[in-house]
Scaffold this active site. Sequence first.
Site, mmCIF file in Angstrom:
data_model
loop_
_atom_site.group_PDB
_atom_site.id
_atom_site.type_symbol
_atom_site.label_atom_id
_atom_site.label_comp_id
_atom_site.label_asym_id
_atom_site.label_seq_id
_atom_site.Cartn_x
_atom_site.Cartn_y
_atom_site.Cartn_z
ATOM 1 N N TYR A 150 0.864 -1.185 0.000
ATOM 2 C CA TYR A 150 0.000 0.000 0.000
ATOM 3 C C TYR A 150 0.893 1.224 0.000
ATOM 4 C CZ TYR A 150 -3.609 3.356 1.323
ATOM 5 O OH TYR A 150 -4.470 4.430 1.350
ATOM 6 N N ASP A 245 9.346 2.749 0.103
ATOM 7 C CA ASP A 245 8.267 3.429 0.805
ATOM 8 C C ASP A 245 8.432 3.118 2.288
ATOM 9 O OD1 ASP A 245 5.993 4.280 2.038
ATOM 10 O OD2 ASP A 245 4.611 3.510 0.513
ATOM 11 N N LYS A 273 4.158 9.537 8.686
ATOM 12 C CA LYS A 273 3.792 9.073 10.033
ATOM 13 C C LYS A 273 4.723 9.588 11.126
ATOM 14 C CE LYS A 273 1.288 5.062 8.255
ATOM 15 N NZ LYS A 273 -0.134 5.320 8.409
#
Length: 435
Positions: A150, A245, A273
């Site tokens: 994702y 990522d 994050k």
Amino acid sequence: MGTTAKKQHSRSQRAFERGREILVGGVNSPVRAFGAVGGVPLVVDRAQGAQIWDVDGNAYLDFVCSWGALILGHACPEIAAAIADQAKRGTSYGMTTELEIELAEMLQRALPSLERVRFVSSGTEATMSAVRLARAATRRDFIVKFEGGYHGHGDSFLTKAGSGLATLGIAASPGVPQALAELTLDAPYNDLAAVERLFAKHANAIAAVIVEPIAANMGVIPPVEGFLAGLRELTRRHGALLIFDEVITGFRLCFGGAQTLFGIEPDLTTLGKIIGGGLPVAAYGGRRELMEQVAPLGPVYQAGTLSGNPLAMRAGIETLKQLSAPGFYDALDRKAAMLADSMRQALSDAGIEGHVARAASLLTLFFTAGPVEDYAAAKKSDTHLFASFFHEMLQRGILLAPSQFEALFVSAAHSDDDVRRAAAACRESLAAIRS
Ligand code: HOZ
């Protein structure tokens, strides 16, 4: 812990019903909707440390931690103070600050592959921008990603994706032009030979391979030996870029990224994050000659009014300062290992087939026998059993992500006692779903 008083959710229920009349599905991100587990989604009132309270006053030990953003737990006093102080000095300038430079320098010291950095406001923006840059730099159009990976909700990433798409069973999002979707090639995670076949089939046409170096959006799946090194070698050999990522793994495993741990240097990296300390920050960066193709130095356009937002920079700087304390990651690792071990023991005691995957403080309990090395294996999990487990844990005051295809995050705010409490709840919950 043996008995659990039935929790009362009437205010949450009312709030959710009210929300559903105005917010799409009552939420602002699909993963919050309890879509795969059922029941009333949490409507949060406040949170502190490892605890989160819903509007009915029920307290939960939180292992979602804002989907991994809060490695220091909720409302960390130093971060809250930094945000409050900054708020008095202005919340957004739309101009450069020294804070952006300071946070970027901190990132670079931890991740030397980031020769140049650009801040954005979400992981989605970071990955979209990195792929645009990769396409521009290579003058190629195809990208390779991994099934169950994702990378946010950019158009190029919404086939066979993990996280909310896996949870809700959305194989590919409508609204993505076919012509664009065709430029995304999917390979099974951990399958180097499949990537090699894609390079053979699309010779000189693949711009980049984008990968979560530890997959954490189909549940946690660590890379098998040689997988990441193999991707590095293959991309170099074929003139494509390697994009790590690290939105989840950045500063989660160590003071750096998975690239630090595995000793592999990607061309481009995306972060998010943790680097924002709970505020909306993400970044992409990498080799100087690549990044200098981004405007204003180059023609690859990407921009943002709130990019490098000063509140968020203060939160990020304060977070990284705390993460750099000696022993920080050892302490986190020890607690996560304790939790994973007790979950394994609980599975075995309950006689339930399952597999606990762990990478540092990222964990997933799969309801399938291991090993789980790719999305196909993850999907074999018994998601009905997971839903029952989730609710048994919730009833015992333990909040997990409401999906089999997400990670559980241990934070510095979780005490040993918290971990023991979660382990006891896990034992009871597994016993309850077996019977
Ligand atoms: N990466 C997060 C879940 N795996 C995203 C959270 C969200 O979609 O809201």
